[in-house]
Design a protein around this motif. Structure first.
Motif, short mmCIF file in Angstrom:
data_model
loop_
_atom_site.label_atom_id
_atom_site.label_comp_id
_atom_site.label_asym_id
_atom_site.label_seq_id
_atom_site.Cartn_x
_atom_site.Cartn_y
_atom_site.Cartn_z
N PRO A 1 0.80 -1.23 0.00
CA PRO A 1 0.00 0.00 0.00
C PRO A 1 0.83 1.28 0.00
O PRO A 1 0.46 2.26 -0.63
N VAL A 2 1.99 1.26 0.70
CA VAL A 2 2.81 2.48 0.73
C VAL A 2 3.49 2.74 -0.61
O VAL A 2 3.38 3.85 -1.17
N PRO A 3 4.21 1.77 -1.21
CA PRO A 3 4.79 2.03 -2.54
C PRO A 3 3.73 2.36 -3.59
O PRO A 3 3.96 3.21 -4.46
N ALA A 4 2.57 1.70 -3.51
CA ALA A 4 1.51 2.00 -4.47
C ALA A 4 1.02 3.43 -4.33
O ALA A 4 0.76 4.12 -5.32
N GLY A 5 0.91 3.90 -3.10
CA GLY A 5 0.50 5.28 -2.89
C GLY A 5 1.56 6.28 -3.29
O GLY A 5 1.28 7.29 -3.94
N LEU A 6 2.81 5.99 -2.93
CA LEU A 6 3.89 6.92 -3.24
C LEU A 6 4.15 7.03 -4.74
O LEU A 6 4.72 8.03 -5.20
#
Length: 477
Positions: A318-323
């Motif tokens: 979720p974090v890499p996808a958001g960033l």
């Protein structure tokens, strides 16, 4: 009917000038404007965790999203009208307090259906709060200050939609104090407390000088029309399109037609309808609303589809996808700040230029997906995301300003309610249409090709926005 005629019908002479909205007050209402939009998108990346924790089916998870969005869209015009009648500051404070309480209820929900109910209440609270933001800006500012405030509102709206998805991923991954997915709702509570303290001090009270009673038949018919359209579109895919979804969508045209007939009759008889048809004689409002629809459909559809593709297909957390979308958010914010100066120099052709820039950006994203799949991340998506963000920033804030440019202060709540309802309904349609298209294509084409096709469909919507922008008045009042 001329603009002067409409204004004379709506605004009576002799009304006192409203208090001015200062810098702190503007910051406060923009903070409130960000909350509902962030909450529309923040849940996307948290849904898998919610499903596992609460043992919720896909259909119930769809209701977590749809319950908020539908309640929000259905009640927005009524919220704006009530603010006009009883005081926008009063409804702003009440709506914000209710938003904080319902966010707390969402974060503490013991089961899936409790969460659905709390999300519906949260959407209703947002509908009471958000129209007062634009109405207060419209009624308590003028000239260059209004142009700057509307530019900042547009920047806040666009940034919130992207930042919501990024923030959702960060909060779920951080698992603050063991709260997991609940933190995406609980984070609203301290923000609301701070917002209430600031609003009590800095937001002025404005209202219509000649309040009219609420239009009961119009309110019921508008709610029926929006529910008939939005509920089946948002729930249909998860429910595998049963008969009731088709019957509901078939009921939308007659419900919408009945609503318009009732509103026109009320207008002719000298009453005050929920949505005065005379407002649509304003060319800027009518043509601006037409641009909001394809823009918002493409925006929300893209955000949903890219979140699914990066997590399920490219295997990102979720974090890499958001960033991966961070460049879009950063560029959007800074380019949107230049909007008022560009509009002062080039007029509404800034919107056309923005559509051209966004076309290039979405094309670069499609090319990156085609060439680099499944190895997608920040680096691969950066050029397309940055260029698309710049194009969006040249459109959204300017379109908002165009829609409300000729709406009289006495009808600020109605005008803002109509505009935000159009935007919110289009956001829901974007997730339903582009999301359904993408998920339907995946089994046959695979994730990469399905994503490319969906991006090309979005590209067609961007081109449509650009063509429609050619019909805008060249200058903004």
């Amino acid at each position: 009917m001329t603009t002067e005629t409409i204004t004379s019908r709506i605004v009576r002479p002799g009304s006192a000038a409203p208090p001015a909205l200062g810098g702190l007050g503007l910051f406060t209402v923009l903070l409130a404007a960000a909350l509902p939009l962030i909450d529309f998108f923040i849940v996307n990346v948290a849904l898998p965790t919610i499903g596992r924790d609460l043992h919720a089916s896909e259909a119930v998870l769809e209701l977590v999203v749809a319950g908020y969005g539908v309640a929000y869209a259905v009640l927005l015009v009524l919220g704006g009208r009530l603010g006009d009648l009883f005081g926008r500051r009063r409804f702003f404070l009440g709506g914000m307090a209710a938003f904080g309480l319902t966010s707390l209820a969402c974060g503490l929900a013991p089961g899936a259906w409790t969460l659905v109910a709390a999300r519906v209440a949260q959407g209703a609270s947002a509908a009471a709060m958000l129209p007062q933001v634009l109405a207060t800006i419209q009624a308590a500012t003028s000239g260059p200050r209004r142009a700057r405030a509307m530019g900042l509102y547009g920047a806040t709206a666009g940034l919130s939609m992207v930042a919501g998805q990024i923030l959702g991923g960060v909060l779920v991954a951080a698992d603050v104090w063991g709260t997991g997915w609940r933190s995406v709702f609980l984070v609203n509570v301290p923000v609301v407390v701070a917002g209430l303290l600031l609003a009590a001090r800095a937001v002025p009270e404005t209202r219509s000088q000649h309040p009219e009673p609420v239009d009961g038949p119009g309110t019921v018919l508008l709610a029926a029309a929006l529910l008939a359209l939005l509920v089946p579109l948002t729930e249909g895919r998860a429910a595998h399109w049963p008969l009731w979804t088709w019957l509901s969508m078939a009921a939308f045209p007659p419900a919408a037609g009945a609503f318009w007939a009732v509103e026109r009759r009320a207008d002719r008889l000298g009453r005050t309808p929920l949505v005065p048809p005379s407002l649509f004689h304003l060319v800027s409002l009518r043509r601006g609303l037409l641009l909001i629809m394809p823009f918002s459909i493409g925006f929300s559809g893209f955000m949903f589809v890219i979140a699914v593709a990066l997590q399920r297909g490219a295997g990102l957390g979720p974090v890499p996808a958001g960033l991966a979308l961070a460049p879009m958010a950063v560029v959007f914010f800074f380019v949107s700040l230049a909007g008022p100066r560009l509009v002062a120099r080039y007029g509404t052709r800034v919107v056309t230029a923005g559509a051209l820039v966004q076309t290039v950006g979405v094309g670069l994203l499609a090319l990156a997906v085609w060439r680099s799949w499944p190895h997608l991340g920040l680096v691969e998506l950066l050029p397309g995301a940055a260029v698309a963000g710049a194009g969006q920033a040249l459109q959204l804030p300017v379109i908002f300003r165009i829609v409300l440019s000729e709406v009289p202060a006495a009808r600020a709540g109605v005008g803002s309610g109509v505009m935000v309802t159009t935007q919110q309904s289009s956001l829901a349609l974007g997730v339903a249409t582009l999301g359904t298209l993408f998920l339907s294509l995946v089994p046959g084409l695979g994730m990469r090709d399905a994503l490319v096709v969906t991006l090309l469909v979005q590209l067609a919507g961007v081109v449509l926005t650009g063509l429609l922008s050619l019909r805008l008045p060249r200058t903004i009042g």
